[in-house]
Write a protein that holds these residues in place. Structure first.
Motif, PDB file in Angstrom:
ATOM      1  N   PRO A  69       0.824  -1.205   0.000  1.00  0.00           N
ATOM      2  CA  PRO A  69       0.000   0.000   0.000  1.00  0.00           C
ATOM      3  C   PRO A  69       0.862   1.261   0.000  1.00  0.00           C
ATOM      4  N   VAL A  70       0.423   2.267  -0.724  1.00  0.00           N
ATOM      5  CA  VAL A  70       1.138   3.534  -0.769  1.00  0.00           C
ATOM      6  C   VAL A  70       0.896   4.265   0.553  1.00  0.00           C
ATOM      7  N   SER A  71       1.950   4.728   1.155  1.00  0.00           N
ATOM      8  CA  SER A  71       1.801   5.488   2.391  1.00  0.00           C
ATOM      9  C   SER A  71       2.825   6.613   2.413  1.00  0.00           C
ATOM     10  N   ARG A  72       2.536   7.628   3.204  1.00  0.00           N
ATOM     11  CA  ARG A  72       3.471   8.746   3.335  1.00  0.00           C
ATOM     12  C   ARG A  72       4.818   8.236   3.823  1.00  0.00           C
ATOM     13  N   ARG A  73       4.743   7.376   4.853  1.00  0.00           N
ATOM     14  CA  ARG A  73       5.953   6.806   5.421  1.00  0.00           C
ATOM     15  C   ARG A  73       6.765   6.057   4.358  1.00  0.00           C
ATOM     16  N   ARG A  78      11.260   5.663   0.711  1.00  0.00           N
ATOM     17  CA  ARG A  78      11.765   5.298  -0.606  1.00  0.00           C
ATOM     18  C   ARG A  78      12.639   6.414  -1.170  1.00  0.00           C
ATOM     19  N   ASP A  79      12.185   7.657  -0.970  1.00  0.00           N
ATOM     20  CA  ASP A  79      12.912   8.800  -1.526  1.00  0.00           C
ATOM     21  C   ASP A  79      13.989   9.335  -0.571  1.00  0.00           C
ATOM     22  N   GLN A  80      14.243   8.571   0.457  1.00  0.00           N
ATOM     23  CA  GLN A  80      15.291   8.900   1.430  1.00  0.00           C
ATOM     24  C   GLN A  80      15.137  10.302   2.008  1.00  0.00           C
ATOM     25  N   TYR A  81      13.873  10.675   2.252  1.00  0.00           N
ATOM     26  CA  TYR A  81      13.547  11.950   2.913  1.00  0.00           C
ATOM     27  C   TYR A  81      14.181  13.131   2.186  1.00  0.00           C
ATOM     28  N   LEU A  95       8.350  17.869   4.767  1.00  0.00           N
ATOM     29  CA  LEU A  95       8.285  17.233   3.448  1.00  0.00           C
ATOM     30  C   LEU A  95       6.828  16.961   3.086  1.00  0.00           C
ATOM     31  N   THR A  96       6.531  17.102   1.822  1.00  0.00           N
ATOM     32  CA  THR A  96       5.163  16.864   1.369  1.00  0.00           C
ATOM     33  C   THR A  96       5.181  15.777   0.301  1.00  0.00           C
ATOM     34  N   LEU A  97       4.012  15.247   0.027  1.00  0.00           N
ATOM     35  CA  LEU A  97       3.880  14.294  -1.069  1.00  0.00           C
ATOM     36  C   LEU A  97       3.365  15.054  -2.277  1.00  0.00           C
ATOM     37  N   LYS A 108      -3.072   9.529 -10.174  1.00  0.00           N
ATOM     38  CA  LYS A 108      -3.482   8.599  -9.120  1.00  0.00           C
ATOM     39  C   LYS A 108      -2.457   8.550  -7.985  1.00  0.00           C
ATOM     40  N   SER A 109      -2.942   8.097  -6.846  1.00  0.00           N
ATOM     41  CA  SER A 109      -2.056   7.943  -5.685  1.00  0.00           C
ATOM     42  C   SER A 109      -1.377   6.578  -5.727  1.00  0.00           C
ATOM     43  N   THR A 110      -0.479   6.452  -6.673  1.00  0.00           N
ATOM     44  CA  THR A 110       0.260   5.197  -6.815  1.00  0.00           C
ATOM     45  C   THR A 110       1.733   5.458  -6.543  1.00  0.00           C
ATOM     46  N   TRP A 111       2.470   4.389  -6.319  1.00  0.00           N
ATOM     47  CA  TRP A 111       3.919   4.532  -6.101  1.00  0.00           C
ATOM     48  C   TRP A 111       4.567   5.249  -7.272  1.00  0.00           C
ATOM     49  N   GLU A 112       4.017   5.028  -8.468  1.00  0.00           N
ATOM     50  CA  GLU A 112       4.632   5.578  -9.680  1.00  0.00           C
ATOM     51  C   GLU A 112       4.272   7.045  -9.906  1.00  0.00           C
ATOM     52  N   ASN A 113       3.281   7.551  -9.171  1.00  0.00           N
ATOM     53  CA  ASN A 113       2.856   8.928  -9.421  1.00  0.00           C
ATOM     54  C   ASN A 113       3.017   9.837  -8.211  1.00  0.00           C
ATOM     55  N   VAL A 114       3.536   9.317  -7.127  1.00  0.00           N
ATOM     56  CA  VAL A 114       3.696  10.151  -5.938  1.00  0.00           C
ATOM     57  C   VAL A 114       5.175  10.233  -5.596  1.00  0.00           C
TER      58      VAL A 114
END
Ligand SMILES: [Zn+2]
Length: 167
Positions: A69-73, A78-81, A95-97, A108-114
């Motif tokens: 599941p996609v989550s802020r955490r 993944r993006d190393q903050y 930090l924002t998404l 969409k709120s997917t790993w590939e788009n956030v």
């Protein structure tokens, strides 16, 4: 109590389950212990080392890898903050998404788009695509490898899991 990594009969990572579920699989002899913690689990009828990694006895065929599941955490980890536009690393709370293709335009709120963005970059990009805003992403957002999520757990589990992640 944390999670347990489940390996397929082929030793490929398959899933993550609760300790309770892992114990059920072990007691039903559907899985075997591969890696354990130093701590012991004790119940009335049994006592066994706290499982960290178990392996299914029978091969389970899965059409796709387990969905995370996609989550802020998860995204920030993944993006190393790091802001994926300017490379800045402000405090985590700042930090924002960012939806690469804005939500208002069907993104969409997917790993590939956030992706991770600092407030400044997010504000600057606003309701535009990176190209429209003349901004470049440092990395293309992707669904993380399993280890990125696994590493959010405790250190002992991460170490035990790492061997099976091929990472
Ligand atoms: Zn930035």
């Amino acid at each position: 109590m944390g999670d347990v990594l489940v390996l397929n009969a082929t030793y490929e990572p398959l899933s993550v389950v609760s300790v309770k579920r892992a114990v059920v699989l072990l007691l039903k002899e559907k899985a075997e212990l591969i890696e354990t913690a130093t701590a012991m689990l004790r119940a009335e009828n049994f006592s066994l080392p706290r499982p960290l990694v178990i392996r299914l006895v029978y091969y389970v065929k899965i059409p796709r890898r387990v969905a995370l599941p996609v989550s802020r955490r998860g995204i920030l980890s993944r993006d190393q903050y790091t802001c994926q536009y300017c490379g800045d690393t402000p405090p985590r709370k700042d930090l924002t998404l960012d939806h690469v293709l804005p939500r208002s335009r069907g993104g969409k709120s997917t790993w590939e788009n956030v992706t991770t963005a600092c407030q400044k970059c997010n504000g600057r990009k606003s309701n535009r695509t990176p190209a429209e805003a003349n901004m470049t992403l440092l990395t293309n957002p992707q669904r993380p490898r399993y280890i990125a999520i696994a590493s959010l757990g405790n250190a002992e589990a991460t170490q035990a899991w790492g061997k099976y992640m091929g990472d």
